[in-house]
Design a protein around this motif. Sequence first.
Motif, short mmCIF file in Angstrom:
data_model
loop_
_atom_site.label_atom_id
_atom_site.label_comp_id
_atom_site.label_asym_id
_atom_site.label_seq_id
_atom_site.Cartn_x
_atom_site.Cartn_y
_atom_site.Cartn_z
N ARG A 13 0.64 -1.30 0.05
CA ARG A 13 0.01 0.15 -0.04
C ARG A 13 0.85 1.15 0.03
O ARG A 13 0.60 2.18 -0.70
CB ARG A 13 -0.92 -0.16 1.20
CG ARG A 13 -2.14 -1.07 1.00
CD ARG A 13 -2.86 -0.91 2.26
NE ARG A 13 -3.92 -2.18 2.63
CZ ARG A 13 -4.83 -2.44 1.75
NH1 ARG A 13 -5.34 -1.68 1.01
NH2 ARG A 13 -5.39 -3.44 2.05
N ASP A 14 1.94 1.37 0.58
CA ASP A 14 3.09 2.27 0.78
C ASP A 14 3.22 2.87 -0.64
O ASP A 14 3.47 3.97 -0.90
CB ASP A 14 3.97 2.27 1.66
CG ASP A 14 5.11 1.25 1.57
OD1 ASP A 14 4.39 0.20 1.07
OD2 ASP A 14 6.19 1.48 1.65
N ASP A 16 1.94 2.11 -3.57
CA ASP A 16 0.64 2.81 -4.29
C ASP A 16 0.58 4.19 -3.99
O ASP A 16 0.02 4.81 -4.68
CB ASP A 16 -0.69 1.81 -4.07
CG ASP A 16 -0.64 0.50 -4.86
OD1 ASP A 16 0.05 0.22 -5.86
OD2 ASP A 16 -1.29 -0.48 -4.55
N ARG A 17 0.69 4.29 -2.53
CA ARG A 17 0.40 5.52 -1.93
C ARG A 17 1.23 6.46 -2.69
O ARG A 17 0.95 7.73 -3.05
CB ARG A 17 0.20 5.62 -0.46
CG ARG A 17 -0.31 6.98 0.18
CD ARG A 17 -0.46 6.77 1.50
NE ARG A 17 -1.22 5.74 2.09
CZ ARG A 17 -0.55 4.50 2.68
NH1 ARG A 17 0.71 4.65 2.98
NH2 ARG A 17 -1.28 3.51 3.12
N ARG A 18 2.58 6.20 -2.67
CA ARG A 18 3.58 7.07 -2.99
C ARG A 18 3.46 7.26 -4.51
O ARG A 18 3.55 8.66 -5.15
CB ARG A 18 4.97 6.48 -2.95
CG ARG A 18 5.98 7.18 -3.24
CD ARG A 18 7.41 6.47 -3.17
NE ARG A 18 7.45 5.63 -4.02
CZ ARG A 18 7.97 4.47 -4.04
NH1 ARG A 18 8.67 3.91 -2.99
NH2 ARG A 18 8.42 3.40 -5.10
N GLU A 20 0.73 7.40 -6.23
CA GLU A 20 -0.62 8.19 -6.22
C GLU A 20 -0.33 9.71 -5.86
O GLU A 20 -0.75 10.74 -6.44
CB GLU A 20 -1.85 7.63 -5.39
CG GLU A 20 -3.02 8.44 -5.68
CD GLU A 20 -4.31 7.67 -4.79
OE1 GLU A 20 -5.02 8.38 -4.01
OE2 GLU A 20 -4.36 6.62 -5.33
N GLU A 21 0.44 9.88 -4.95
CA GLU A 21 0.86 11.19 -4.36
C GLU A 21 1.76 11.61 -5.36
O GLU A 21 1.44 13.20 -5.41
CB GLU A 21 1.67 11.16 -2.76
CG GLU A 21 0.80 10.59 -2.00
CD GLU A 21 1.63 10.45 -0.53
OE1 GLU A 21 2.80 10.34 -0.68
OE2 GLU A 21 0.98 10.06 0.55
#
Length: 149
Positions: A13-14, A16-18, A20-21
């Motif tokens: 998830r981190d 993916d989050r990176r 997306e950010e």
Amino acid sequence: MARIGRIPSDTLRDVDRRIEEATGAQLRRCAGSRRRIERRLRELDEEVELESLLDHNASVIASLGVMVGALVNRRLPSVPVSWTASLVQLAARGWSPLEPLLRRLGIRTAREIEIERVALGILRDDLDRLPASLGSRRFSDNAIRIVHH
């Protein structure tokens, strides 16, 4: 042709989050500037998506493995055989063992690239309709939120 959503996100998830950010940051940089939006759209035309990278590298690795195996060492065809097994898994389950590594390197899926492309289109259209006095961050955040849902 891009196959949007072919590879599900099994990545941490981190990661993916990176990714997306980073997409959100790109949108915020482009918001309010037609020139930056157009430049970013051209950059997206050149970006290689995860699915294509896996497909293209598979044929190169398989071909090189067969040639090296035939010319140098007969045990080396195990490389293209294992890669082919990875491709079978990709076709059957929509996942490849290389996906987590490539995602950590920042390689995005076709769907993620298309999300940014659509959000940039929304921002470009907003330039024609919205007063310049409104903050660009709000519109860039709204654009990505609209596209995601």
